[in-house]
Scaffold this active site. Structure first.
Site, PDB file in Angstrom:
ATOM      1  N   SER A 168      -3.495   1.076   6.016  1.00 57.25           N
ATOM      2  CA  SER A 168      -3.037  -0.312   6.105  1.00 57.25           C
ATOM      3  C   SER A 168      -2.137  -0.492   7.311  1.00 57.25           C
ATOM      4  O   SER A 168      -1.395   0.422   7.698  1.00 57.25           O
ATOM      5  CB  SER A 168      -2.269  -0.692   4.835  1.00 57.25           C
ATOM      6  OG  SER A 168      -1.658  -1.961   4.968  1.00 57.25           O
ATOM      7  N   TYR A 182       4.178   1.091  -1.354  1.00 57.60           N
ATOM      8  CA  TYR A 182       2.868   0.931  -0.702  1.00 57.60           C
ATOM      9  C   TYR A 182       2.953   1.261   0.784  1.00 57.60           C
ATOM     10  O   TYR A 182       2.159   2.054   1.302  1.00 57.60           O
ATOM     11  CB  TYR A 182       2.365  -0.494  -0.903  1.00 57.60           C
ATOM     12  CG  TYR A 182       1.010  -0.760  -0.273  1.00 57.60           C
ATOM     13  CD1 TYR A 182      -0.162  -0.350  -0.915  1.00 57.60           C
ATOM     14  CD2 TYR A 182       0.902  -1.407   0.953  1.00 57.60           C
ATOM     15  CE1 TYR A 182      -1.404  -0.592  -0.344  1.00 57.60           C
ATOM     16  CE2 TYR A 182      -0.333  -1.648   1.529  1.00 57.60           C
ATOM     17  CZ  TYR A 182      -1.484  -1.241   0.876  1.00 57.60           C
ATOM     18  OH  TYR A 182      -2.720  -1.476   1.451  1.00 57.60           O
TER      19      TYR A 182
END
Length: 278
Positions: A168, A182
Site C-alpha cells: 500500500s 495497517y
C-alpha cells in the site's frame, strides 16, 4: 532481435498456475480475473468460503475463451496451521509446482491514536506481514520447482517463480487516518519483500510489491464514501484504480516481460502518494 508480443509471447501467462489469497473479493478478485482471462489456473483462497466458491464459479465461466479457470480453496490465512494445509493441498493437486503466488489477503483497523487498541497490532501485523512470510516460505519449494523447467541452454532460469505482495502507498507515505497498525504492516511488508528478493533470486524466485493506492473494494468503501471526491480530485490522473490497472501490473510482473524485475516496490496509485494529503 524480434519479440512476440502476443498472448503467448513477451507478456503472456497462459497455462501458469497461480494462488491469489483474498482472491474472492475486491482487489484480489480483480487480480484473479486478470489471470483467469489470460489463460491461467487460479486458486482462490480466503476464510470466506462462500465468496471463494462464488468467485471461482463466475471466473471459470469468464475464462473459457482463453482456457483459464478458477478453483476455490478456502483457508483462514491468519492461522499458520491453515497456511500449511493450503500449501500441502496445492502441492498435492499440482504435483509440487506453482508458478505465481499473490499475497493479497489483509486486514485494516482504524481508531484514534489515544484509544488505538493493542489487539489491532496483533491482528493486522499477523495477517498482513507474518503470515505473508509464512505462506511464501511454505510455497517456495513449489515456486522453485516450476522455475527449474524454464532453464535455457546456458542454465539460466528465464521464467522464475513469482511472489507478488499487495502492499500500500500507506506503507510509503504517512496516512492522515488513524490506521497505525495497517501502515506499519505494509511498510514492513515492502521491506520484507526486498529482503526475500535477495534470498530467493538465486533460487529462481522473484519477490516484488505493488504499493496500491485507492481501488474500489470493501476495505476502501467507507473512505471512498467520505473522501471520494477529494481523493479523485487530488490524484494526478484524476481517478482511482480500476480492475485493469491491478490485473495489468500483476500480469506484467508474472510474464517474461517482468522476469528480471526483483525486489521492486511499484507504486500503483496514479501518483497519489506524491501529492495527496488524504
Amino acid at each position: 532481435m524480434s519479440f512476440n508480443l502476443g498472448v503467448d509471447g513477451l507478456f503472456g501467462v497462459k497455462g501458469k498456475v497461480v494462488l491469489v489469497t483474498g482472491g474472492g473479493k475486491g482487489l484480489g478478485r480483480m487480480i484473479s480475473e486478470g489471470f483467469v482471462r489470460n489463460g491461467c489456473k487460479v486458486y482462490i483462497s480466503s476464510r470466506d468460503a462462500a465468496a471463494c466458491d462464488a468467485a471461482a464459479k463466475e471466473l471459470t465461466i469468464s475464462g473459457k475463451p482463453s482456457g483459464g479457470s478458477a478453483v476455490s480453496l478456502p483457508a483462514d490465512l491468519s492461522s499458520y496451521e491453515e497456511c500449511k494445509r493450503l500449501a500441502a493441498e496445492i502441492s498435492s493437486r499440482e504435483k509440487g509446482k506453482l508458478n505465481i503466488l499473490v499475497n493479497n489477503s489483509g486486514a485494516n483497523w482504524g481508531a484514534p491514536y489515544d484509544s488505538y487498541p493493542d489487539a489491532a497490532f496483533s491482528k493486522v501485523l499477523t495477517l498482513n506481514t507474518q503470515r505473508v512470510f509464512s505462506l511464501s516460505q511454505l510455497l517456495t519449494p513449489l515456486l522453485e520447482k516450476a522455475a527449474q523447467e524454464s532453464k535455457d541452454s546456458n542454465g539460466n532460469i528465464t521464467d522464475p517463480g513469482r511472489i507478488i505482495h499487495i502492499g500500500s502507498i500507506d506503507g510509503i507515505r504517512v496516512p492522515t487516518l488513524g490506521t497505525y497498525a495497517y501502515s506499519a504492516s505494509k511498510a514492513a511488508l515492502h521491506h520484507m519483500s526486498r529482503h526475500m528478493a535477495v534470498e530467493l533470486g538465486p533460487r529462481g524466485v522473484t519477490s516484488n510489491t505493488l504499493a496500491c493506492g485507492p481501488f474500489p473494494s470493501k476495505m476502501m468503501a467507507a473512505t471512498l464514501k467520505n473522501f471520494g471526491e477529494q481523493i479523485v480530485g487530488s490524484n494526478p490522473m484524476g481517478r482511482i484504480g480500476t480492475p485493469e490497472d491491478a490485473a495489468g501490473a500483476c500480469l506484467f510482473l508474472s510474464s517474461r516481460a517482468g522476469a528480471f524485475v526483483n525486489g521492486a516496490t511499484l507504486r500503483l496509485d496514479g501518483g497519489t502518494s506524491l501529492v495527496s494529503k488524504i
